[in-house]
Write an enzyme that holds these catalytic residues in place. Structure first.
Site, short mmCIF file in Angstrom:
data_model
loop_
_atom_site.label_atom_id
_atom_site.label_comp_id
_atom_site.label_asym_id
_atom_site.label_seq_id
_atom_site.Cartn_x
_atom_site.Cartn_y
_atom_site.Cartn_z
N SER A 229 0.84 -1.19 0.00
CA SER A 229 0.00 0.00 0.00
C SER A 229 0.88 1.25 0.00
O SER A 229 1.88 1.31 0.74
CB SER A 229 -0.90 0.03 1.24
OG SER A 229 -1.64 -1.16 1.33
N GLU B 114 -0.36 -1.38 18.20
CA GLU B 114 -1.70 -0.83 18.11
C GLU B 114 -1.85 0.19 19.21
O GLU B 114 -1.69 -0.13 20.37
CB GLU B 114 -2.73 -1.93 18.31
CG GLU B 114 -3.79 -1.92 17.27
CD GLU B 114 -4.75 -3.09 17.45
OE1 GLU B 114 -5.80 -3.05 16.84
OE2 GLU B 114 -4.43 -4.02 18.21
C1 LIG Z 1 -6.18 -3.89 1.51
C2 LIG Z 1 -4.88 -4.62 1.75
C3 LIG Z 1 -3.72 -3.88 1.98
C4 LIG Z 1 -2.50 -4.54 2.18
N1 LIG Z 1 -1.36 -3.78 2.37
C5 LIG Z 1 -0.18 -4.41 2.59
C6 LIG Z 1 1.03 -3.63 2.76
O1 LIG Z 1 1.03 -2.39 2.75
N2 LIG Z 1 2.19 -4.28 2.94
C7 LIG Z 1 2.25 -5.65 2.98
O2 LIG Z 1 3.34 -6.17 3.18
N3 LIG Z 1 1.14 -6.42 2.79
C8 LIG Z 1 -0.08 -5.82 2.59
N4 LIG Z 1 -1.21 -6.59 2.39
C9 LIG Z 1 -1.08 -8.03 2.28
C10 LIG Z 1 -1.69 -8.82 3.44
O3 LIG Z 1 -0.94 -8.70 4.60
C11 LIG Z 1 -1.79 -10.27 2.96
O4 LIG Z 1 -2.71 -10.30 1.89
C12 LIG Z 1 -2.26 -11.20 4.05
O5 LIG Z 1 -1.28 -11.33 5.03
C13 LIG Z 1 -2.61 -12.59 3.46
O6 LIG Z 1 -1.54 -13.10 2.73
P1 LIG Z 1 -1.72 -13.68 1.23
O7 LIG Z 1 -2.51 -12.67 0.46
O8 LIG Z 1 -0.40 -14.08 0.73
O9 LIG Z 1 -2.65 -14.97 1.40
P2 LIG Z 1 -2.17 -16.42 1.84
O10 LIG Z 1 -1.38 -16.32 3.10
O11 LIG Z 1 -1.54 -17.09 0.68
O12 LIG Z 1 -3.54 -17.11 2.16
C14 LIG Z 1 -4.37 -17.73 1.15
C15 LIG Z 1 -5.52 -18.44 1.85
O13 LIG Z 1 -5.01 -19.49 2.69
C16 LIG Z 1 -5.46 -19.34 4.02
N5 LIG Z 1 -4.43 -19.73 4.97
C17 LIG Z 1 -3.12 -19.40 4.97
N6 LIG Z 1 -2.48 -19.94 6.03
C18 LIG Z 1 -3.41 -20.64 6.73
C19 LIG Z 1 -3.39 -21.42 7.91
N7 LIG Z 1 -2.26 -21.59 8.59
N8 LIG Z 1 -4.55 -21.98 8.34
C20 LIG Z 1 -5.71 -21.81 7.64
N9 LIG Z 1 -5.79 -21.09 6.49
C21 LIG Z 1 -4.66 -20.51 6.05
C22 LIG Z 1 -5.74 -17.84 4.15
O14 LIG Z 1 -6.66 -17.58 5.20
C23 LIG Z 1 -6.29 -17.49 2.78
O15 LIG Z 1 -7.66 -17.81 2.71
C24 LIG Z 1 -2.45 -5.96 2.18
C25 LIG Z 1 -3.62 -6.69 1.96
C26 LIG Z 1 -4.82 -6.04 1.75
C27 LIG Z 1 -6.05 -6.85 1.51
#
Ligand SMILES: Cc1cc2nc3c(=O)[nH]c(=O)nc-3n(C[C@H](O)[C@H](O)[C@H](O)COP(=O)(O)OP(=O)(O)OC[C@H]3O[C@@H](n4cnc5c(N)ncnc54)[C@H](O)[C@@H]3O)c2cc1C
Length: 407
Positions: A142, A225
């Site tokens: 972001s 926080e």
């Molecule tokens: C609006 C927005 C702003 C963001 N801004 C930033 C930012 O500024 N900087 C930054 O670094 N990141 C940012 N993010 C990223 C955010 O932190 C990640 O999207 C989030 O941590 C999830 O990681 P992923 O997208 O890789 O999904 P994944 O971790 O790949 O997850 C995919 C699916 O698997 C499930 N899953 C994963 N592990 C497990 C488990 N152990 N048990 C059960 N289910 C599991 C998840 O719940 C999800 O449904 C942002 C995300 C959003 C939506």
């Protein structure tokens, strides 16, 4: 639960009023230099303010109509980590422009293969003399397109266990080798990006904390926080609430459809529960008690709730939901009279433009992903609150524990 704030006698109130008399039109720098941007930080950057003093200062700023500078990731996450682990030179260089919102920060943590399991990150930083050379890929960053600086996690020891080989850096976003590519989300907005560090050279002084000690600092960043009385909006504290939606229906003369009535009562009841959980958290902070499991429980409930509020608004909007500026007010106004013999429906503004609902509906998909997905939050609750056995992959999901929304 008594959340009444002390009136005139509180020293934070009188000292703010004297300061304001000397600075009747304070700019961002004035607020930052006086410690009013993050009063809970230690002096000289903050005022070492306890929770009551923080709330008194918030109240005074509101009364005086003074807005704090905005730098969500800088003030919310990067700054507290620098206060915790930065060198004196780093604090001197970065904290004042960060607090004044003069240098916007972004968070270069997530990668295509490392989100919930953040410690699996593979962006590499290799030491070369007095510099670190960084190669890799970040995603969902972001504000990277407007940021001057980023907090960057990179792997510095690929042979160590995954949590022990990571370091924490400050990355100037205009450094040669940084490429930022926009990602336009489904709301049509451009807030996050892909970032490709390709041979970026960071001075050794840009390392924060110990070499290979970045994981401990990442946890500081993600867990930070501040005590807040921020809004009750359905979108991570922003935007309209379930009560706003109900207000709209009430002012339009009510709702005759039994399933919609059930859904309205459900989101209202959830909204009340969330409001009470929030008051409990603030009340605990005000009386000096450590926060309990409320934060994880609240996030797990609030994210699903936000989606339900926006879905219900869309149902009430009917065909008007297809328009970017159409919302429940238009849908209610166009519908049949609410109930036989009831008052006719009239469109009534609820304080939010109709576009807030359309935008909110699309944005609400992000609620259960950012800052720790719903599944990860439920794992945390299962393990830490209910005492259930650990997740199969004990590393997965820990990284975002207790993290506020990433952005
Ligand atoms: C609006 C927005 C702003 C963001 N801004 C930033 C930012 O500024 N900087 C930054 O670094 N990141 C940012 N993010 C990223 C955010 O932190 C990640 O999207 C989030 O941590 C999830 O990681 P992923 O997208 O890789 O999904 P994944 O971790 O790949 O997850 C995919 C699916 O698997 C499930 N899953 C994963 N592990 C497990 C488990 N152990 N048990 C059960 N289910 C599991 C998840 O719940 C999800 O449904 C942002 C995300 C959003 C939506």
């Amino acid at each position: 639960m008594d959340l009444a704030l002390p009136e005139d006698e509180h020293p934070a109130r009188s000292s703010f009023r004297s300061w304001l008399a000397e600075h009747p039109h304070p700019g961002p720098r004035d607020l930052a230099a006086a410690g009013y941007v993050a009063p809970h930080w230690p002096a000289p950057w903050g005022l070492d303010a306890d929770p009551v003093a923080q709330l008194v200062i918030d109240d005074e700023l509101r009364r005086a109509g003074v807005r704090r500078p905005s730098n969500q990731i800088g003030i919310g996450w990067a700054g507290p980590t620098l206060v915790h682990a930065g060198t004196e030179a780093q604090k001197e260089r970065y904290l004042l422009p960060l607090l004044a919102g003069e240098e916007i920060w972004c968070q270069l943590f997530s990668e295509p293969g490392a989100g919930s399991d953040l410690a699996a990150l593979s962006t590499r930083a290799v030491r070369d003399g007095d510099e670190w050379v960084v190669h890799g890929q970040k995603v969902w960053t972001s504000y990277a397109h407007v940021a001057a600086l980023g907090i960057l996690l990179a792997r510095t020891d690929p042979d160590a266990p995954k949590h022990r080989g990571i370091s924490y850096f400050i990355c100037p976003m205009d450094a040669p080798g940084v490429t930022v590519r926009p990602i336009v989300d489904m709301t049509g907005e451009h807030t996050f990006n892909e970032v490709f560090p390709d041979g970026v050279r960071l001075p050794a002084d840009n390392l924060v904390g110990e070499e290979h000690g970045g994981w401990a600092l990442a946890k500081v960043t993600l867990g930070n926080e501040r005590v807040s009385l921020s809004g009750e909006g359905a979108l991570w504290g922003q935007g309209p609430t379930a009560a706003d939606l109900l207000d709209l229906v009430r002012r339009a003369g009510g709702e005759a459809d039994a399933t919609l009535r059930q859904a309205l009562v459900r989101v209202w009841a959830e909204g009340e529960i969330l409001r009470l959980i929030r008051l409990r958290t603030v009340s605990a902070a005000l009386s000096g008690r450590a926060p309990g499991p409320e934060a994880s429980v609240r996030k797990a409930l609030a994210d699903d709730h936000g989606q339900r509020v926006m879905e219900l608004a869309t149902r009430l909007a009917g065909p008007y939901a297809l328009l970017a500026d159409g919302g429940p007010a238009e849908g209610l106004a166009a519908g049949a009279p609410a109930a036989a013999g009831g008052p006719p429906r009239t469109p009534t503004p609820a304080g939010w433009p109709s576009s807030a609902w359309a935008q909110g509906y699309l944005f609400s998909r992000a609620l259960t992903i950012g800052g720790g997905t719903s599944e990860v939050q439920r794992n945390i609750i299962a393990e830490r609150v209910l005492g259930l056995p650990h997740d199969v992959d004990v590393d997965a999901g820990r990284s975002r524990a207790g993290a506020p929304p990433a952005a």
